[in-house]
Motif scaffolding. Structure first.
Motif, PDB file in Angstrom:
ATOM      1  N   GLU A 280       0.854  -1.178   0.000  1.00 46.83           N
ATOM      2  CA  GLU A 280       0.000   0.000   0.000  1.00 46.83           C
ATOM      3  C   GLU A 280       0.898   1.240   0.000  1.00 46.83           C
ATOM      4  O   GLU A 280       1.733   1.402   0.883  1.00 46.83           O
ATOM      5  N   VAL A 281       0.717   2.099  -0.992  1.00 46.27           N
ATOM      6  CA  VAL A 281       1.609   3.246  -1.161  1.00 46.27           C
ATOM      7  C   VAL A 281       0.901   4.521  -0.721  1.00 46.27           C
ATOM      8  O   VAL A 281      -0.205   4.817  -1.176  1.00 46.27           O
ATOM      9  N   GLU A 282       1.561   5.256   0.160  1.00 49.90           N
ATOM     10  CA  GLU A 282       1.025   6.510   0.662  1.00 49.90           C
ATOM     11  C   GLU A 282       1.440   7.668  -0.234  1.00 49.90           C
ATOM     12  O   GLU A 282       2.413   7.582  -0.974  1.00 49.90           O
ATOM     13  N   ILE A 283       0.701   8.769  -0.133  1.00 51.27           N
ATOM     14  CA  ILE A 283       1.079  10.003  -0.810  1.00 51.27           C
ATOM     15  C   ILE A 283       1.649  10.941   0.233  1.00 51.27           C
ATOM     16  O   ILE A 283       1.224  10.925   1.394  1.00 51.27           O
ATOM     17  N   TRP A 284       2.619  11.748  -0.162  1.00 52.72           N
ATOM     18  CA  TRP A 284       3.340  12.557   0.818  1.00 52.72           C
ATOM     19  C   TRP A 284       3.073  14.044   0.663  1.00 52.72           C
ATOM     20  O   TRP A 284       3.843  14.873   1.131  1.00 52.72           O
ATOM     21  N   GLU A 285       1.983  14.383   0.011  1.00 48.86           N
ATOM     22  CA  GLU A 285       1.518  15.768  -0.007  1.00 48.86           C
ATOM     23  C   GLU A 285       0.009  15.763  -0.180  1.00 48.86           C
ATOM     24  O   GLU A 285      -0.564  14.823  -0.718  1.00 48.86           O
ATOM     25  N   GLY A 286      -0.637  16.806   0.320  1.00 49.50           N
ATOM     26  CA  GLY A 286      -2.084  16.882   0.209  1.00 49.50           C
ATOM     27  C   GLY A 286      -2.505  17.595  -1.059  1.00 49.50           C
ATOM     28  O   GLY A 286      -1.727  18.310  -1.691  1.00 49.50           O
ATOM     29  N   GLY A 287      -3.756  17.418  -1.427  1.00 49.42           N
ATOM     30  CA  GLY A 287      -4.284  18.079  -2.611  1.00 49.42           C
ATOM     31  C   GLY A 287      -5.476  17.338  -3.171  1.00 49.42           C
ATOM     32  O   GLY A 287      -6.139  16.566  -2.470  1.00 49.42           O
ATOM     33  N   VAL A 288      -5.735  17.577  -4.449  1.00 48.83           N
ATOM     34  CA  VAL A 288      -6.851  16.948  -5.139  1.00 48.83           C
ATOM     35  C   VAL A 288      -6.316  16.154  -6.328  1.00 48.83           C
ATOM     36  O   VAL A 288      -5.514  16.661  -7.125  1.00 48.83           O
ATOM     37  N   VAL A 289      -6.732  14.892  -6.427  1.00 50.22           N
ATOM     38  CA  VAL A 289      -6.303  14.042  -7.537  1.00 50.22           C
ATOM     39  C   VAL A 289      -6.879  14.603  -8.836  1.00 50.22           C
ATOM     40  O   VAL A 289      -8.095  14.810  -8.960  1.00 50.22           O
ATOM     41  N   GLU A 290      -5.995  14.893  -9.790  1.00 45.58           N
ATOM     42  CA  GLU A 290      -6.442  15.463 -11.057  1.00 45.58           C
ATOM     43  C   GLU A 290      -6.688  14.380 -12.104  1.00 45.58           C
ATOM     44  O   GLU A 290      -7.777  14.257 -12.646  1.00 45.58           O
ATOM     45  N   ARG A 291      -5.655  13.563 -12.372  1.00 49.58           N
ATOM     46  CA  ARG A 291      -5.783  12.505 -13.379  1.00 49.58           C
ATOM     47  C   ARG A 291      -5.077  11.259 -12.891  1.00 49.58           C
ATOM     48  O   ARG A 291      -4.060  11.336 -12.211  1.00 49.58           O
ATOM     49  N   ILE A 292      -5.620  10.099 -13.241  1.00 46.43           N
ATOM     50  CA  ILE A 292      -4.962   8.812 -13.023  1.00 46.43           C
ATOM     51  C   ILE A 292      -4.472   8.333 -14.386  1.00 46.43           C
ATOM     52  O   ILE A 292      -5.257   8.199 -15.328  1.00 46.43           O
ATOM     53  N   LEU A 293      -3.165   8.106 -14.486  1.00 46.76           N
ATOM     54  CA  LEU A 293      -2.545   7.858 -15.790  1.00 46.76           C
ATOM     55  C   LEU A 293      -2.217   6.391 -16.044  1.00 46.76           C
ATOM     56  O   LEU A 293      -1.978   6.009 -17.187  1.00 46.76           O
ATOM     57  N   VAL A 294      -2.188   5.568 -14.997  1.00 42.47           N
ATOM     58  CA  VAL A 294      -1.850   4.145 -15.159  1.00 42.47           C
ATOM     59  C   VAL A 294      -2.996   3.324 -14.607  1.00 42.47           C
ATOM     60  O   VAL A 294      -3.342   3.437 -13.428  1.00 42.47           O
ATOM     61  N   GLU A 295      -3.585   2.506 -15.433  1.00 41.71           N
ATOM     62  CA  GLU A 295      -4.740   1.706 -15.040  1.00 41.71           C
ATOM     63  C   GLU A 295      -4.308   0.459 -14.276  1.00 41.71           C
ATOM     64  O   GLU A 295      -3.181  -0.033 -14.454  1.00 41.71           O
TER      65      GLU A 295
ATOM     66  N   THR B 261      -1.567  12.654 -11.490  1.00 44.99           N
ATOM     67  CA  THR B 261      -1.222  14.052 -11.263  1.00 44.99           C
ATOM     68  C   THR B 261      -2.127  14.604 -10.172  1.00 44.99           C
ATOM     69  O   THR B 261      -3.243  14.123  -9.964  1.00 44.99           O
ATOM     70  N   LEU B 262      -1.617  15.610  -9.491  1.00 47.87           N
ATOM     71  CA  LEU B 262      -2.274  16.125  -8.292  1.00 47.87           C
ATOM     72  C   LEU B 262      -2.205  17.643  -8.299  1.00 47.87           C
ATOM     73  O   LEU B 262      -1.169  18.218  -8.645  1.00 47.87           O
ATOM     74  N   GLN B 263      -3.302  18.280  -7.940  1.00 45.11           N
ATOM     75  CA  GLN B 263      -3.279  19.712  -7.660  1.00 45.11           C
ATOM     76  C   GLN B 263      -2.940  19.874  -6.189  1.00 45.11           C
ATOM     77  O   GLN B 263      -3.734  19.499  -5.327  1.00 45.11           O
ATOM     78  N   PRO B 264      -1.744  20.412  -5.858  1.00 48.13           N
ATOM     79  CA  PRO B 264      -1.391  20.552  -4.439  1.00 48.13           C
ATOM     80  C   PRO B 264      -2.382  21.444  -3.709  1.00 48.13           C
ATOM     81  O   PRO B 264      -3.117  22.214  -4.318  1.00 48.13           O
ATOM     82  N   ASP B 265      -2.371  21.336  -2.384  1.00 46.18           N
ATOM     83  CA  ASP B 265      -3.336  22.077  -1.569  1.00 46.18           C
ATOM     84  C   ASP B 265      -3.326  23.559  -1.868  1.00 46.18           C
ATOM     85  O   ASP B 265      -4.361  24.217  -1.884  1.00 46.18           O
TER      86      ASP B 265
END
Length: 408
Positions: free
Chosen positions: A46-61, A74-78
């Motif tokens: 299980e992989v964590e994310i190390w910054e907050g924000g909003v998920v913009e696009r998922i590029l790998v299915e 890709t992520l829009q940072p907080d």
């Protein structure tokens, strides 16, 4: 916009397979949230994310195998992310003219659909398919809550009557619910053994090992442990292994030449003492999760961390932080009856400490002969980064700390 990339979940990892996304585009995430499950040759992590924000696009299915460093999402940072939309509470505008009633949605698959035949339109993550087979859940009859209506592992658990893992605040993150898991498949064990073989071959080819060992009288240690455990609740009692880990971590903090990595032709000290612990898995294979900043933990904290990471490793629910690169590794074969361990260093690390079984042996002290509980501690070290004198000092520090467990 920031990029979330396939992380390196171990020095020997080149590729990873996305098994399941735990988020969708538009989801707000916080630092420490688990957002994706990745399969390596050794484990599902299980992989964590190390910054907050909003998920913009998922590029790998899910199902795609990609190299380390590939952009997964890709992520829009907080600081840049738009505010989360308010829930829709107002009705949609009325149509200008009456419209004919919408057609009825297609009827669900009839009950007579043969068991085990999954309609082609059912979308599911690879982990959900595997879990459905283990738990006897029919994917065609399972409501999917993943991207595009895909069935996720949590959906399968709910269908089987097992609670899905909660997503609490990072500071009080709970363990995922225990669910039945099949033993490691022969294919996974074989892949794990190939990866271990490649690492050990590299180690013996590239690293000029030297070996030292010392015997440590544990009389005071075991007496202190017995007294200390009487003061603790049963669930919080200590094992000798926690004291051994503490001794290694403290020694590594004092002699950093034994804790780090040999990279690009030189030694790089670790940014902290992160101790890898070798765990044998039922059914075959090994994992080496990491206890981060182990030198800053007391015996009780190390014991709790050891229990938690061992449980996650054997349940197959390791997290990215659990497999961050260790700076030194400890292997303990005492429970197998082995008295001395002369281990092979995990590159790019430069040292490995081994502990064997505690045995009763004749021991002379101050001219008096008696029988004492004794353990053999060994050091396998990289001669490019240290020498025998420094290695001997390291083992002496391990012995001193282990024999004085009550000291801060």
């Amino acid at each position: 916009m920031s990029e979330f990339r396939m992380p390196s979940l171990g020095a020997d990892m080149d590729y990873g397979t996305v098994l399941e996304w735990r988020v969708r585009p538009g989801d707000r995430v916080r630092r420490g949230d688990v957002i994706v499950l990745v399969d390596t040759d050794k484990a599902e992590i299980e992989v964590e994310i190390w910054e907050g924000g909003v998920v913009e696009r998922i590029l790998v299915e899910p199902g795609q195998k990609v190299p380390v460093g590939t952009v997964l999402a890709t992520l829009q940072p907080d600081a840049q992310a738009p505010a989360a939309p308010e829930p829709r509470t107002t009705p949609a505008p009325a149509p200008v003219a009456a419209a004919p009633p919408a057609p009825e949605p297609p009827a669900p698959a009839p009950p007579g659909t043969p068991a085990g035949r999954e309609p082609a339109r059912t979308r599911a993550t690879p982990l959900a398919r595997r879990l459905a087979a283990e738990l006897g859940v029919e994917l065609a009859r399972t409501e999917g809550t993943g991207p595009g209506g895909a069935v996720t592992a949590d959906d399968v658990r709910r269908a089987a009557g097992a609670p899905a893992p909660a997503r609490p605040e990072p500071a009080e993150r709970a363990e995922p619910a225990e669910v039945p898991r099949a033993a490691l498949s022969p294919e996974r064990v074989a892949a794990m053994r190939r990866r271990i073989a490649a690492g050990m071959e590299r180690s013996k080819r590239e690293i000029p090992h030297y070996y030292l060992e010392t015997q440590i009288d544990l009389s005071r240690t075991l007496a202190w442990l017995s007294t200390e455990n009487l003061r603790r609740p049963v669930t919080d009692r200590l094992l000798l292994a926690a004291l051994q880990l503490r001794a290694v971590a403290r020694a590594a903090a004092e002699l950093p030449a034994l804790s780090g990595h040999w990279v690009e032709g030189g030694f790089r000290p670790g940014a902290g003492v992160h101790v890898g612990i070798v765990i044998a898995l039922r059914g075959g294979g090994l994992l080496v999760p990491t206890l981060r900043d182990a030198d800053r933990l007391d015996a009780g904290e190390l014991m709790r961390a050891l229990r938690e990471v061992t449980g996650r490793a054997r349940r197959g629910t390791l997290r990215g932080a659990d497999v961050s690169e260790a700076t030194i590794t400890v292997t303990n074969l005492g429970d197998t009856g082995v008295e001395t361990v002369l281990g092979v260093i995990h590159p790019p690390q430069v040292a490995l400490v081994g502990f064997g079984r505690v045995t009763e042996r004749p021991w002379a002290e101050a001219g008096v002969l008696g029988v004492r509980p004794v353990v053999t501690a060994s050091l396998s070290a990289d001669h490019r980064a240290s020498d025998g004198q420094r290695g001997a000092r390291f083992l002496a520090l391990v012995a001193r700390t282990l024999q004085n467990p009550g000291q801060a």
